[in-house]
Structures are given as C-alpha cells and as structure tokens.
Write a protein that holds these residues in place. Sequence first.
Motif, PDB file in Angstrom:
ATOM      1  N   ALA A 155       4.137 -14.842  -1.916  1.00 23.39           N
ATOM      2  CA  ALA A 155       3.617 -13.722  -2.711  1.00 23.39           C
ATOM      3  C   ALA A 155       4.070 -12.353  -2.191  1.00 23.39           C
ATOM      4  O   ALA A 155       4.435 -11.487  -2.986  1.00 23.39           O
ATOM      5  N   PRO A 156       4.087 -12.109  -0.860  1.00 21.36           N
ATOM      6  CA  PRO A 156       4.515 -10.778  -0.398  1.00 21.36           C
ATOM      7  C   PRO A 156       5.951 -10.432  -0.771  1.00 21.36           C
ATOM      8  O   PRO A 156       6.327  -9.262  -0.727  1.00 21.36           O
ATOM      9  N   ILE A 157       6.779 -11.420  -1.123  1.00 19.87           N
ATOM     10  CA  ILE A 157       8.132 -11.112  -1.576  1.00 19.87           C
ATOM     11  C   ILE A 157       8.136 -10.905  -3.083  1.00 19.87           C
ATOM     12  O   ILE A 157       8.784  -9.996  -3.595  1.00 19.87           O
ATOM     13  N   LEU A 158       7.390 -11.760  -3.807  1.00 22.50           N
ATOM     14  CA  LEU A 158       7.434 -11.725  -5.275  1.00 22.50           C
ATOM     15  C   LEU A 158       6.726 -10.504  -5.855  1.00 22.50           C
ATOM     16  O   LEU A 158       7.203  -9.928  -6.834  1.00 22.50           O
ATOM     17  N   ILE A 159       5.601 -10.101  -5.253  1.00 22.86           N
ATOM     18  CA  ILE A 159       4.819  -9.006  -5.848  1.00 22.86           C
ATOM     19  C   ILE A 159       5.646  -7.723  -5.952  1.00 22.86           C
ATOM     20  O   ILE A 159       5.826  -7.174  -7.048  1.00 22.86           O
ATOM     21  N   PRO A 160       6.202  -7.212  -4.821  1.00 20.99           N
ATOM     22  CA  PRO A 160       6.981  -5.970  -4.963  1.00 20.99           C
ATOM     23  C   PRO A 160       8.261  -6.146  -5.783  1.00 20.99           C
ATOM     24  O   PRO A 160       8.697  -5.205  -6.451  1.00 20.99           O
ATOM     25  N   LEU A 161       8.838  -7.358  -5.753  1.00 23.83           N
ATOM     26  CA  LEU A 161      10.055  -7.601  -6.531  1.00 23.83           C
ATOM     27  C   LEU A 161       9.762  -7.461  -8.020  1.00 23.83           C
ATOM     28  O   LEU A 161      10.492  -6.779  -8.756  1.00 23.83           O
ATOM     29  N   ALA A 163      -4.045  -7.055   0.217  1.00 26.24           N
ATOM     30  CA  ALA A 163      -4.982  -8.170   0.058  1.00 26.24           C
ATOM     31  C   ALA A 163      -4.332  -9.486   0.493  1.00 26.24           C
ATOM     32  O   ALA A 163      -4.923 -10.270   1.254  1.00 26.24           O
ATOM     33  N   VAL A 164      -3.088  -9.725   0.020  1.00 18.35           N
ATOM     34  CA  VAL A 164      -2.412 -10.981   0.358  1.00 18.35           C
ATOM     35  C   VAL A 164      -2.168 -11.062   1.869  1.00 18.35           C
ATOM     36  O   VAL A 164      -2.385 -12.111   2.498  1.00 18.35           O
ATOM     37  N   ALA A 165      -1.743  -9.919   2.451  1.00 19.97           N
ATOM     38  CA  ALA A 165      -1.492  -9.920   3.893  1.00 19.97           C
ATOM     39  C   ALA A 165      -2.778 -10.223   4.661  1.00 19.97           C
ATOM     40  O   ALA A 165      -2.763 -10.967   5.657  1.00 19.97           O
ATOM     41  N   ALA A 169       2.257  -3.175   4.672  1.00 20.92           N
ATOM     42  CA  ALA A 169       1.544  -2.979   3.409  1.00 20.92           C
ATOM     43  C   ALA A 169       0.622  -1.764   3.514  1.00 20.92           C
ATOM     44  O   ALA A 169       0.573  -0.928   2.612  1.00 20.92           O
ATOM     45  N   VAL A 170      -0.099  -1.656   4.641  1.00 25.71           N
ATOM     46  CA  VAL A 170      -0.995  -0.515   4.831  1.00 25.71           C
ATOM     47  C   VAL A 170      -0.193   0.776   4.899  1.00 25.71           C
ATOM     48  O   VAL A 170      -0.564   1.801   4.306  1.00 25.71           O
ATOM     49  N   LEU A 171       0.924   0.739   5.590  1.00 24.30           N
ATOM     50  CA  LEU A 171       1.781   1.931   5.708  1.00 24.30           C
ATOM     51  C   LEU A 171       2.239   2.385   4.324  1.00 24.30           C
ATOM     52  O   LEU A 171       2.142   3.571   3.979  1.00 24.30           O
ATOM     53  N   ALA A 172       2.722   1.428   3.512  1.00 21.49           N
ATOM     54  CA  ALA A 172       3.221   1.789   2.178  1.00 21.49           C
ATOM     55  C   ALA A 172       2.098   2.355   1.319  1.00 21.49           C
ATOM     56  O   ALA A 172       2.276   3.366   0.627  1.00 21.49           O
ATOM     57  N   LEU A 173       0.913   1.724   1.397  1.00 22.50           N
ATOM     58  CA  LEU A 173      -0.216   2.196   0.592  1.00 22.50           C
ATOM     59  C   LEU A 173      -0.603   3.613   1.004  1.00 22.50           C
ATOM     60  O   LEU A 173      -0.915   4.453   0.167  1.00 22.50           O
ATOM     61  N   ALA A 174      -0.560   3.884   2.311  1.00 25.13           N
ATOM     62  CA  ALA A 174      -0.979   5.201   2.792  1.00 25.13           C
ATOM     63  C   ALA A 174       0.048   6.275   2.455  1.00 25.13           C
ATOM     64  O   ALA A 174      -0.309   7.416   2.194  1.00 25.13           O
ATOM     65  N   VAL A 175       1.341   5.911   2.450  1.00 26.28           N
ATOM     66  CA  VAL A 175       2.371   6.916   2.201  1.00 26.28           C
ATOM     67  C   VAL A 175       2.489   7.236   0.708  1.00 26.28           C
ATOM     68  O   VAL A 175       2.880   8.322   0.326  1.00 26.28           O
ATOM     69  N   LEU A 176       2.099   6.269  -0.128  1.00 27.19           N
ATOM     70  CA  LEU A 176       2.292   6.415  -1.576  1.00 27.19           C
ATOM     71  C   LEU A 176       1.700   7.701  -2.166  1.00 27.19           C
ATOM     72  O   LEU A 176       2.416   8.424  -2.875  1.00 27.19           O
ATOM     73  N   PRO A 177       0.412   8.033  -1.897  1.00 27.11           N
ATOM     74  CA  PRO A 177      -0.126   9.260  -2.507  1.00 27.11           C
ATOM     75  C   PRO A 177       0.664  10.496  -2.128  1.00 27.11           C
ATOM     76  O   PRO A 177       0.847  11.403  -2.937  1.00 27.11           O
ATOM     77  N   TYR A 178       1.168  10.538  -0.901  1.00 28.94           N
ATOM     78  CA  TYR A 178       1.921  11.690  -0.412  1.00 28.94           C
ATOM     79  C   TYR A 178       3.147  11.937  -1.279  1.00 28.94           C
ATOM     80  O   TYR A 178       3.483  13.073  -1.599  1.00 28.94           O
ATOM     81  N   ALA A 179       3.809  10.833  -1.665  1.00 25.21           N
ATOM     82  CA  ALA A 179       5.080  10.966  -2.369  1.00 25.21           C
ATOM     83  C   ALA A 179       4.899  11.316  -3.839  1.00 25.21           C
ATOM     84  O   ALA A 179       5.864  11.652  -4.519  1.00 25.21           O
ATOM     85  N   LEU A 180       3.644  11.240  -4.346  1.00 26.73           N
ATOM     86  CA  LEU A 180       3.463  11.398  -5.788  1.00 26.73           C
ATOM     87  C   LEU A 180       3.750  12.817  -6.260  1.00 26.73           C
ATOM     88  O   LEU A 180       4.095  13.030  -7.415  1.00 26.73           O
ATOM     89  N   GLY A 181       3.596  13.792  -5.394  1.00 27.74           N
ATOM     90  CA  GLY A 181       3.760  15.175  -5.815  1.00 27.74           C
ATOM     91  C   GLY A 181       5.213  15.555  -5.955  1.00 27.74           C
ATOM     92  O   GLY A 181       5.975  14.926  -6.674  1.00 27.74           O
TER      93      GLY A 181
END
Lengths: 524, 112
Positions: free
Chosen positions: A8-14, A44-46, A90-102
């Motif tokens: 799942a950790p490969i398929l979800i982001p793909l 969640a999967v991790a 996964a946590v790193l990506a989730l945390a960085v995501l809001p920053y990049a939205l602007g």
Amino acid sequence: MNGALAIAPILIPLAAAAVQVLLGIRFRRFRTGLSFLSCLALVAVAALLMMSASRGEGATLVYSLGNWPARFAIVLVVDRLSALMLLLTAVLALAVLPYALGRWQRMGPHFQPLVQVLLVGYNGAFLTGDLFNLFVFFEVLLAASYGLALHGSGARRVGASLHYIAINLTASMLFLVGVGLIFGVTGTVNMAVLAHLIPDLTGTPRALMQAGAALLGLAFLIKAAVWPVGFWLPRTYSAAIPPVAALFAAMTKLGIYVILRLSLLLFGADAGPESAHFGSDWLLWLGIITLVVGSIGMLGARELGKLAAYSVLVSSGTLLGAVALHNPAVTAGALAYLVISVLGIAAFFLLTGLVVPREAPEGAAQLEPYDPAIDALFAAEDERRVASPAPVVILAVCFFACGLLLAGLPPLSGFLAKFALLAPMLDHGAGATALFALIITAGLCTVIAMARAGIQIFWADADWQFPHVEARETVSVVGLLGICLVLTFAVAAPWNYLAATARQIHAPAHYIHAVMGPAAETPP
Amino acid sequence: MEAVLAIAIGALAGSGVWLLLRPRTFQVIIGLTLISYAVNLFIFAVGGVRVGADPVLGAATDPSRYADPLPQALVLTAIVIGFATTALFLVVLLTSRGFAGNDHVDGEDGTP
C-alpha cells in the motif's frame, strides 16, 4: 496480518500522482485534497505496519509479489526498521505539505504529483527486499527529485541541478556495476538469499562479491553525501526551494538506511570470519571526516540555506560513524538521532524560506513566478491571505528550538537522542572515541553558527525582513518542532521501539528466515 | 568472445570517464551515455556469454547449456531508466545553456 498491506505505501502515492497529473493545474483544490488524503493514508498505513511489525521480537512481514517462492519472487519486507522509516517520511511529507500550498507550489506546474512520486521512491526503497528493485526505486526517487530540485527554475537552481543530476547518474552506474558483480557471483539479487549465501563464499567469488558490495556502498555514500563524494549537497539543497529541501532532508538518511540494512544483513557478525564487518572501518573514518567537513562548513556558511545544508552533512557523518560501530546500543541511539535530525533539519529548511535578507545576494534563490496565467488562478486566494499574528516572535522561538535540536542541547529531544547515541560509544577503541569527541565538537560548532545567524537575523539590524508569513507556513514549522517536543516527554514507548529495532537488525536471522521460510535451513 | 566483450566494456568505460571529467556539458552527457553502454554490456555479460544457447529452460533444453534470462531483464530495465534520465539531463543542459550563455558545466568558462 495480511501481507498485501505492505504494498500500500507504494500504490497510494502512485495512484495519487497519476490522478493529479491527469487533473492538471485547473483542479488544484482537488489536487491538494488528494495530496492530503494520500499523506494521511500513508501515515495510517505506516502506523498499522509499525504495529504489526512490533508484535514480538522478530516479527517481519513479507509480501511476495505474484506469490512466487521467495528465491524467485520480488519481495517487500516490513520489519521494525522499514516501518519506522515509512512512518518518518509519511509524517514529514504531511507536515511539509501545508507549507508548500502558498507561494511555493505555483512556481512550477507539477509540484504535488512530483512530491507523490518522491514518496513512491522513498517507500519502495524502504520496503524492497532485493537489490535490483532498490535500484529501480532509487531511480524513481531521483527522477522526482530532479524535477523538484528544478522547481522554480532560475540560473542558480538549473546550475546546481546540472551537477546534481550528473553525479547521481554516475552513482547509478556504480550501483548497477555493483549489482551486476554480486549477481554474477551469487546468481541472486535477493538480500535475504545473499545473506544466506555469503558465509559460504571463499576465494575469488568472495573477493568479487566484496568488490561489488564496495561499489554499491560507494553509490549509497554518494547519496548520503559523505566526504569526499558529498560536495554536491550544499549547493543543491541551498538552491532548492525550502519545502523541497525539507523533503530532501530524508534523502541522505535513505543512503544511511541502506548502508545500515546491508552492512548488518550481509556483513554482520554471522557472515563468517572473512566477511564479517566488511568495510566498517572505512565507514567509521569516512563518517568522522564528513562530520569535520560539515562542522567547518557550518562555521563558514554565510547564508541560511548553506548553514542548513551543512547541518545535513553533520548529521550524515554522525550517523555513518555510529552505524559503522555495529553495536546494538549505539545503533538504537543512532536511530533516535536520525528521527530527530530529519524533523529538526526539515523545520530549519522551512524556516530559511520565511526569513530572507531584504537585499538578496546576487544569484540567490529567489521567487520566480512560473506563469502569469497560473498566478491569476490564485488571485482570490492572495486577497484573503491571513498573515499570522506576531510572526517574528513565532519565527524567533522556532529558530531557537531548531538550534537546540540540531546542536543536541537540553531540554529538547535532540539532547536525549544525542545522549542515547553517545553514552554506549565510549568503550569501542580509538575510532569510537574520536567520533565521540567530534560529535560533541560538532554540537559546539552548531551552537556557534546558529547563535551567530540568530543574532544577525533577529537582533542585529533591520536588513532582514519577514515577508508576509502565512499561517499555514507557520503551521508546518510548528508541527515539525511540535513532534520533536512531544518526543521529549513521551520517551518510553518510542525508545523501547528503537531499542527493539536495533536488536532486530543486529540479528539478521529473523530477516533471512522470514523471507526464505523453511528453505533457510537447507544449504543452497 | 569474452575478451572482445571485456575490451569493449573497458574502452567504453574509459572514454566515458574521460569525457565525464571534461568541462563542457555536451562532453559530460556523451561521457555518461558511454558509461551507461559499458555498464549495460557488463550486466549482460555477468550472466555468462554463450553462443547458440536457449534463452529459457524447456523440456528439450540441456540444463547445463542455457542463457540466463535474468541479466537480460535487468539490462532492459537499466536501459529504459538510463534513457529517460539522459533525456531529462539533456533538457537541463539546454536550459543551463540558455541561462548561462555558455556550455561550461559551472556556467562560466573563465573568459570575461
């Protein structure tokens, strides 16, 4: 436990990346939502995989694609170490995501899908159980990272990426030669089967096998930016936009992860008298030199991006030296240091984007809008942009916290991690003592460099400005530092997990048995 | 047969490394391409070079004489990946040429 969860950790982001590319820039709300969903699902999967991997000492989840026997199949393996790394990215990506939205993501058309593909590469490399798929996922990761490093364009980014791509293509060639040599000698690229075969190798096959492993190791050392093959890192990371540099913070750790995994699996204590601890002296001294180079670089860095990039070198050197000692207690400390340094360095990279000098130096990474037509899409959003209150105070506190984490000073979790790393290191001979002393010296250099930068930015003069810091950008930084803060108080459960992880990877029999099944007992 | 392959791999890799160390971007990309040819040949050769052997084991095949199909699968994957990354590198090279105005790998060739 169903083994299929391991893929799942490969398929979800793909899947997320595929849909995002099809959607294009017009449906950006949907795209953003998809990114968040994917990152949340990955966390969640991790976490699920981590729970199933922490059932018992040697619990290892193996998924053979197509249900072929392990000797022939492509296998995905989840043990405590891979589950830890999955959760961390996964946590790193989730945390960085809001920053990049602007303002950051609109500097190019495909930021979100590229991040998802980067996650495919990370997760695949953490999960795979054979060397060739490791190569494939490294390439997926690197392909996405080329795109992300170029995100925003500009002369400085293109120049840095040119070097970055050239050196990584060369590293990939070394990787392939190494895999080819190992395959030629043993007839397999499956890590568990290799670990099973290595103790029986003698004479010329053993020498060829070790030459192949050394070439592989060189490729991973290039990824981990170890001296003398790490000069690409400061330039590339300081030229990349801050959210990308923050995501790249885990990339050098991927190199360290593979070295840790392979050196213990293939050349651990059970690998026979001639193969045991192969190359670990080299790794120790290379780690020590990298640590020194990183410390000097931090002291000499004249811009924040470079300072953060050299702190990546310091953490790489520390980890490599610690990993080379092949001691379970030191490894457990190194894992704690790895987690904290990834989060701390990512937060620091994000901060560098929020604090910029009013007069940017010539050729510095600047915001260059990608396309006016795309900018127009964001017009409505720009008008109701909410700047966070008292941004300077928040930024100053975050900067201070980053300094404490990177230098490893009390009271934050950086200190606990560094203490756990250093305490068991003292009785391991001259190399370990040198490493011990230099890690402490590197901490001092970090304090000096960070204090100087902090005084210049927040106290000394008005040359620095704080461009409308958006609330979501602060959320990312505070989130990353918040995790480190939580890890300062909730120590027992994470520490037990890390100690068990170190014990597990120091006993590769678990891994070999889980992958090969009953066949592990019979000679090949 | 092995000697010819070995010499070819050595010549390709040697020329590739030399070109890789040159200061012009075009030389670097040709160098990378030559190295990747050398590596692909190398992987192809590690399976053992045989003439006229069957690719896979069939009922009529002598099990001591067959060409190992796995290196061929590996080399296909490596070729595809190498091709894609080289194409990407070519684009970056052209962009760099556009920004810097010259084709030096550092973006400046020392002449004012």
